[in-house]
Write a protein that holds these residues in place. Structure first.
Motif, PDB file in Angstrom:
ATOM      1  N   GLY A 126      10.630  -9.759  -2.653  1.00  0.00           N
ATOM      2  CA  GLY A 126       9.761 -10.846  -3.101  1.00  0.00           C
ATOM      3  C   GLY A 126      10.443 -11.638  -4.200  1.00  0.00           C
ATOM      4  O   GLY A 126      11.648 -11.905  -4.138  1.00  0.00           O
ATOM      5  N   SER A 161      -0.416  -4.996  -2.025  1.00  0.00           N
ATOM      6  CA  SER A 161      -0.316  -6.416  -1.642  1.00  0.00           C
ATOM      7  C   SER A 161      -1.433  -6.818  -0.679  1.00  0.00           C
ATOM      8  O   SER A 161      -1.560  -6.286   0.425  1.00  0.00           O
ATOM      9  N   GLU A 162      -2.193  -7.801  -1.140  1.00  0.00           N
ATOM     10  CA  GLU A 162      -3.304  -8.307  -0.342  1.00  0.00           C
ATOM     11  C   GLU A 162      -2.813  -8.848   1.004  1.00  0.00           C
ATOM     12  O   GLU A 162      -3.427  -8.624   2.045  1.00  0.00           O
ATOM     13  N   HIS A 163      -1.688  -9.575   0.965  1.00  0.00           N
ATOM     14  CA  HIS A 163      -1.165 -10.173   2.203  1.00  0.00           C
ATOM     15  C   HIS A 163      -0.722  -9.104   3.186  1.00  0.00           C
ATOM     16  O   HIS A 163      -0.923  -9.214   4.392  1.00  0.00           O
ATOM     17  N   ARG A 164      -0.089  -8.074   2.665  1.00  0.00           N
ATOM     18  CA  ARG A 164       0.346  -6.998   3.561  1.00  0.00           C
ATOM     19  C   ARG A 164      -0.857  -6.267   4.149  1.00  0.00           C
ATOM     20  O   ARG A 164      -0.857  -5.894   5.317  1.00  0.00           O
ATOM     21  N   GLN A 224       7.715 -17.558   1.142  1.00  0.00           N
ATOM     22  CA  GLN A 224       7.790 -16.244   1.796  1.00  0.00           C
ATOM     23  C   GLN A 224       7.808 -15.135   0.745  1.00  0.00           C
ATOM     24  O   GLN A 224       7.068 -14.145   0.842  1.00  0.00           O
ATOM     25  N   VAL A 276       4.576 -13.956  -1.082  1.00  0.00           N
ATOM     26  CA  VAL A 276       3.619 -13.074  -0.383  1.00  0.00           C
ATOM     27  C   VAL A 276       4.325 -11.897   0.299  1.00  0.00           C
ATOM     28  O   VAL A 276       3.730 -11.185   1.099  1.00  0.00           O
ATOM     29  N   GLY A 330       6.362 -12.040   2.645  1.00  0.00           N
ATOM     30  CA  GLY A 330       6.161 -12.292   4.085  1.00  0.00           C
ATOM     31  C   GLY A 330       7.390 -11.951   4.922  1.00  0.00           C
ATOM     32  O   GLY A 330       8.489 -11.725   4.404  1.00  0.00           O
TER      33      GLY A 330
END
Ligand SMILES: C[S@@+](CC[C@H](N)C(=O)[O-])C[C@H]1O[C@@H](n2cnc3c(N)ncnc32)[C@H](O)[C@@H]1O
Length: 285
Positions: free
Chosen positions: A234, A72-75, A9, A12, A14
């Motif tokens: 993170g 952030s790519e994931h965000r 988690q 990323v 998350g």
């Protein structure tokens, strides 16, 4: 080596949709309540998972474009999913705000909530960028957090992390040195005091108004705080430990947060300031 759920988690950032309910999401309506008139273009810097952009588009049918910049790519991927129903009214860009790229837009409103401390000590770069991307008469709505700090520049989350490291056997007095060795700046150092920040902002903007509230974080158990820490910070702090010890570290942070909750009735409380700024002509940077 297997990676724990919390480590995965944290890697990323998350779980932010859930976790941000404990603190950051309260900035969203606080900020949007200060947007006046019928804005056409809004830029949100450090736009995370797109919560503010979505709320702004719902509130203001006048918005023809809401732009998010995020590292952030994931965000960004999560934001793209959330904002897909708004079609061409949304543009998301991957960008590092420590050196933001020029954009072909002039915004009626620029927002940045709960981000500025991550840009320390080069905040002037994004501040100059914002000044240059505001339309005439446009405003910049910025939230900044101000935890109390000790002689080591520790405060807020740093103190909780220090408790967690102590729980794992690190002497509390050696924690500032450990941070230093790993290039981790305490968050309470990154968050400049309000008077210092006012001086920096004054180089670019006129402060039209400011408001303050207290951000209080409470949790129901240690697991919830572990989740909040991983979603918000993170592996920023976890990097002071070898990978094999990081799962235990996240659990210890959860326990440290829960211990505060049990003793004080809340994990943390700190002042948050909302600044309403307009561009200063002839700024210095
Ligand atoms: C605490 S979150 C705030 C997100 C959102 N603005 C909110 O209020 O919920 C901080 C955000 O800033 C982003 N961020 C941190 N440093 C950044 C940088 N140098 N450039 C772009 N985005 C950055 C993070 O990825 C994260 O999404």
């Amino acid at each position: 080596m297997t990676v724990s759920d919390t480590e995965a988690q944290a890697a990323v950032l998350g779980g932010y949709d859930d976790a941000s309910r404990l603190r950051q999401v309260h900035d969203r309506d606080w900020v949007l309540d200060r947007v006046t008139g019928d804005p056409e273009v809004l830029l949100d810097l450090g736009s995370g998972i797109g919560q503010l952009l979505g709320a702004a588009l719902d509130r203001h049918p006048s918005l023809r474009l809401a732009v998010g910049l995020e590292r952030s790519e994931h965000r960004l991927a999560e934001a793209a999913g959330r904002l897909a129903p708004y079609g061409a009214r949304v543009a998301l860009h991957r960008a590092d705000l420590t050196g933001p790229p020029p954009l072909p837009h002039r915004a009626d409103v620029v927002t940045m909530t709960s981000v500025l401390h991550w840009l320390y000590p080069v905040e002037h770069r994004v501040l100059g960028w914002v000044r240059d991307h505001l339309a005439p008469g446009g405003s910049f709505l910025l939230t900044t957090y101000h935890p109390a700090r000790d002689g080591h520049g520790f405060g807020g989350e740093d103190d909780i992390v220090r408790d967690a490291l102590a729980d794992l056997g690190t002497a509390p007095e050696s924690v500032p040195g450990l941070f230093d060795d790993h290039g981790v700046l305490p968050i309470a150092t990154r968050t400049r005091p309000a008077d210092e920040l006012a001086e920096l902002l004054g180089q670019f903007f006129t402060v039209e108004e400011q408001w303050e509230r207290e951000a209080v974080v409470t949790v129901r158990d240690a697991a919830q705080y572990e989740h909040f820490h991983a979603a918000t910070f993170g592996d920023y702090y976890a990097t002071v430990l070898e990978p094999a010890h990081r799962a235990a570290f996240f659990r210890a942070v959860g326990r440290a947060g829960w211990e505060r909750q049990r003793r004080r009735g809340r994990v943390s409380a700190m002042p948050v300031r909302l600044w309403k700024l307009t561009a200063r002509s002839g700024g210095t940077a």
